[in-house]
Every structure is written in C-alpha cells, then in structure tokens.
Design a protein around this motif. Structure first.
Motif, mmCIF file in Angstrom:
data_model
loop_
_atom_site.group_PDB
_atom_site.id
_atom_site.type_symbol
_atom_site.label_atom_id
_atom_site.label_comp_id
_atom_site.label_asym_id
_atom_site.label_seq_id
_atom_site.Cartn_x
_atom_site.Cartn_y
_atom_site.Cartn_z
ATOM 1 N N MET A 121 0.839 -1.188 0.000
ATOM 2 C CA MET A 121 0.000 0.000 0.000
ATOM 3 C C MET A 121 0.885 1.252 0.000
ATOM 4 O O MET A 121 1.820 1.362 0.779
ATOM 5 N N ILE A 122 0.574 2.170 -0.863
ATOM 6 C CA ILE A 122 1.345 3.395 -0.993
ATOM 7 C C ILE A 122 0.693 4.470 -0.134
ATOM 8 O O ILE A 122 -0.498 4.748 -0.269
ATOM 9 N N GLU A 123 1.481 5.064 0.736
ATOM 10 C CA GLU A 123 0.980 6.141 1.587
ATOM 11 C C GLU A 123 0.821 7.393 0.733
ATOM 12 O O GLU A 123 1.789 7.895 0.142
ATOM 13 N N SER A 124 -0.417 7.914 0.651
ATOM 14 C CA SER A 124 -0.676 9.027 -0.264
ATOM 15 C C SER A 124 0.095 10.287 0.123
ATOM 16 O O SER A 124 0.536 11.027 -0.757
ATOM 17 N N SER A 125 0.298 10.554 1.407
ATOM 18 C CA SER A 125 1.039 11.763 1.780
ATOM 19 C C SER A 125 2.496 11.664 1.324
ATOM 20 O O SER A 125 3.082 12.658 0.889
ATOM 21 N N ALA A 126 3.085 10.470 1.412
ATOM 22 C CA ALA A 126 4.462 10.280 0.955
ATOM 23 C C ALA A 126 4.541 10.437 -0.562
ATOM 24 O O ALA A 126 5.492 11.038 -1.087
ATOM 25 N N LEU A 127 3.552 9.907 -1.266
ATOM 26 C CA LEU A 127 3.509 10.038 -2.726
ATOM 27 C C LEU A 127 3.360 11.516 -3.104
ATOM 28 O O LEU A 127 4.066 12.015 -3.991
ATOM 29 N N GLU A 128 2.478 12.222 -2.425
ATOM 30 C CA GLU A 128 2.281 13.654 -2.689
ATOM 31 C C GLU A 128 3.563 14.444 -2.419
ATOM 32 O O GLU A 128 3.908 15.360 -3.171
ATOM 33 N N GLU A 129 4.284 14.086 -1.349
ATOM 34 C CA GLU A 129 5.544 14.758 -1.024
ATOM 35 C C GLU A 129 6.579 14.524 -2.130
ATOM 36 O O GLU A 129 7.286 15.456 -2.539
ATOM 37 N N ALA A 130 6.670 13.287 -2.611
ATOM 38 C CA ALA A 130 7.626 12.971 -3.681
ATOM 39 C C ALA A 130 7.282 13.730 -4.958
ATOM 40 O O ALA A 130 8.169 14.283 -5.619
ATOM 41 N N VAL A 131 5.996 13.778 -5.311
ATOM 42 C CA VAL A 131 5.575 14.490 -6.525
ATOM 43 C C VAL A 131 5.832 15.987 -6.382
ATOM 44 O O VAL A 131 6.316 16.638 -7.318
ATOM 45 N N ALA A 132 5.557 16.532 -5.201
ATOM 46 C CA ALA A 132 5.829 17.957 -4.972
ATOM 47 C C ALA A 132 7.321 18.241 -5.131
ATOM 48 O O ALA A 132 7.709 19.260 -5.723
ATOM 49 N N ALA A 133 8.160 17.347 -4.616
ATOM 50 C CA ALA A 133 9.608 17.518 -4.767
ATOM 51 C C ALA A 133 10.001 17.491 -6.240
ATOM 52 O O ALA A 133 10.803 18.322 -6.690
ATOM 53 N N LEU A 134 9.449 16.560 -6.999
ATOM 54 C CA LEU A 134 9.747 16.477 -8.435
ATOM 55 C C LEU A 134 9.342 17.758 -9.152
ATOM 56 O O LEU A 134 10.098 18.293 -9.962
ATOM 57 N N ALA A 143 9.064 20.640 -7.986
ATOM 58 C CA ALA A 143 9.878 21.774 -7.533
ATOM 59 C C ALA A 143 11.322 21.664 -8.026
ATOM 60 O O ALA A 143 12.182 22.439 -7.606
ATOM 61 N N GLY A 144 11.583 20.699 -8.908
ATOM 62 C CA GLY A 144 12.928 20.547 -9.456
ATOM 63 C C GLY A 144 13.830 19.672 -8.608
ATOM 64 O O GLY A 144 15.050 19.713 -8.762
ATOM 65 N N GLY A 145 13.234 18.852 -7.746
ATOM 66 C CA GLY A 145 14.012 18.015 -6.853
ATOM 67 C C GLY A 145 14.433 16.689 -7.451
ATOM 68 O O GLY A 145 14.000 16.298 -8.541
ATOM 69 N N VAL A 146 15.275 16.002 -6.693
ATOM 70 C CA VAL A 146 15.728 14.647 -7.014
ATOM 71 C C VAL A 146 15.239 13.757 -5.881
ATOM 72 O O VAL A 146 15.431 14.083 -4.704
ATOM 73 N N ILE A 147 14.614 12.646 -6.245
ATOM 74 C CA ILE A 147 14.057 11.734 -5.252
ATOM 75 C C ILE A 147 14.641 10.332 -5.432
ATOM 76 O O ILE A 147 15.233 10.025 -6.466
ATOM 77 N N PHE A 202 23.413 9.029 0.274
ATOM 78 C CA PHE A 202 23.098 10.400 -0.145
ATOM 79 C C PHE A 202 22.747 11.351 0.999
ATOM 80 O O PHE A 202 22.669 12.564 0.773
ATOM 81 N N GLY A 203 22.531 10.821 2.204
ATOM 82 C CA GLY A 203 22.226 11.682 3.342
ATOM 83 C C GLY A 203 21.082 12.625 3.054
ATOM 84 O O GLY A 203 20.016 12.217 2.600
ATOM 85 N N GLU A 204 21.337 13.901 3.271
ATOM 86 C CA GLU A 204 20.311 14.939 3.088
ATOM 87 C C GLU A 204 20.310 15.542 1.675
ATOM 88 O O GLU A 204 19.654 16.549 1.437
ATOM 89 N N GLU A 205 21.057 14.931 0.761
ATOM 90 C CA GLU A 205 21.177 15.502 -0.585
ATOM 91 C C GLU A 205 19.930 15.296 -1.447
ATOM 92 O O GLU A 205 19.781 15.954 -2.468
ATOM 93 N N LEU A 206 19.043 14.384 -1.047
ATOM 94 C CA LEU A 206 17.832 14.113 -1.810
ATOM 95 C C LEU A 206 16.662 14.913 -1.249
ATOM 96 O O LEU A 206 16.622 15.231 -0.063
ATOM 97 N N ASP A 207 15.696 15.203 -2.110
ATOM 98 C CA ASP A 207 14.533 15.983 -1.705
ATOM 99 C C ASP A 207 13.405 15.122 -1.152
ATOM 100 O O ASP A 207 12.532 15.630 -0.459
ATOM 101 N N ALA A 208 13.420 13.823 -1.457
ATOM 102 C CA ALA A 208 12.429 12.889 -0.908
ATOM 103 C C ALA A 208 12.929 11.474 -1.132
ATOM 104 O O ALA A 208 13.632 11.193 -2.109
ATOM 105 N N VAL A 209 12.565 10.595 -0.212
ATOM 106 C CA VAL A 209 12.807 9.159 -0.349
ATOM 107 C C VAL A 209 11.446 8.505 -0.190
ATOM 108 O O VAL A 209 10.845 8.569 0.883
ATOM 109 N N LEU A 210 10.936 7.927 -1.271
ATOM 110 C CA LEU A 210 9.611 7.312 -1.268
ATOM 111 C C LEU A 210 9.749 5.860 -0.822
ATOM 112 O O LEU A 210 10.274 5.027 -1.564
#
Length: 185
Positions: free
Chosen positions: A1-14, A16-20, A153-161
C-alpha cells in the motif's frame, strides 16, 4: 500500500525541481523531471555520472511514453506493446523530444514502462515519465534499501519514497528497438 502523503511529497519535490529516490523492480532508483535541466544536472552530479552516458526514462504506460515514440514504426510499436509493462528498457530513436542530458551522447533514448505498483503510481501522480537511474555513486553498487539510499546520499535528496523492491534479481534488460540486440541482460 502506498501512503498518499508520501507520494504527494515525492511528486511535490519532483515538480519543484528536486531529485528523489524510490524502489524499482530490482534496485533503488533516483529520479527527477526529465524536462528539468537543473534537476537532471543535479542528479548526474549526485551520482558522479558521466553526462555522456544518458539515463533511462520510466513511464506508467505506453501512452505516457508516446511523445518519445513519435516516428516509431507500427511493427516497432507492436514489439513495445508485447514487452511492456515489464522489465525491458528499449533504446528508441530520439525524435528531438528528449533533453540532451537524458540522451547523453546517443541518438537514442532509453525508455521503460514499469509494472512496479509504486513506480506506476509515482509516474501517474507526476503526470508523465521520470528519470530512473540506479541510486548509487558511479562505480558503486546500487542501493537495495531506503536505509542504504540515506547512507549514500544523506540529506542531498529531496524525498525518499518508501516501498519494496519489485523482486527482480537484476536491473532491466536493455534492448535496441531497431536491431533487437540486447545491450544489458
């Protein structure tokens, strides 16, 4: 099951020009918007990957990949439809749609339509294909867990799904659509 808030966070990061980071069929992957030059350059810097190599694009469906498939023959489309979704990445002729950092020094683009539920959900929520390259620094083995991704990668990524790998023992096969030749099995 995919947690929708985590998915939304990853998409928002993408968006915004992020790397996930996210799990794929066999290994953890890094992803970004394939049309965002700054995100592509950052992803390549994080991996210490030679930009000449290019990266794979992963989609939720053939329809999502369609802009990169314009100019592909009906016979070639039938080959793709028979293999997708699934663990085969095809090198398709570049029709001018792919960013130079996606293509690298090649005249083809690497495309895959995934059957991994989380990858499909991510691409659908994002609204199109994503970059999909192994989560590792160049020359190192790919990460096999979210914990490994965080160690590398530590804190270098904008999200880890968070999610599970798809159960394959190795990354996708890479095949040239024009010749059928296997470049990675």
């Amino acid at each position: 099951m995919i947690e929708s808030s985590a998915l939304e966070e990853a998409v928002a990061a993408l968006r915004a020009g992020g790397v996930i980071a996210y799990p794929t069929e066999a290994v953890w992957g890094l992803g970004c918007d394939p049309d965002d030059e700054a995100a592509l350059a950052r992803l390549l810097r994080l991996k210490a990957r030679d930009p000449a190599k290019g990266v794979i694009l992963v989609a939720a469906s053939i329809e999502q990949a369609a802009p990169w498939l314009e100019g592909v023959s009906e016979a070639q489309r039938a080959t793709l439809a028979a293999s997708w979704p699934g663990p085969t990445t095809f090198l398709v002729p570049d029709n001018g749609r792919a960013h130079a950092l996606v293509r690298g020094d090649h005249d083809r683009v690497a495309l895959r339509v995934s059957d991994h539920p989380l990858v499909v959900a991510l691409c659908e929520a994002f609204g199109g294909p994503l970059v999909s390259t192994s989560a590792n620094r160049a020359g190192e083995p790919p990460a096999m867990s979210a914990d490994e991704v965080r160690r590398v990668f530590g804190e270098e990524l904008d999200a880890v799904l968070e999610g599970e790998l798809g159960g394959l023992l190795r990354p996708s096969t890479i095949r040239d659509l024009a010749t059928g030749r296997v470049l990675r099995s």
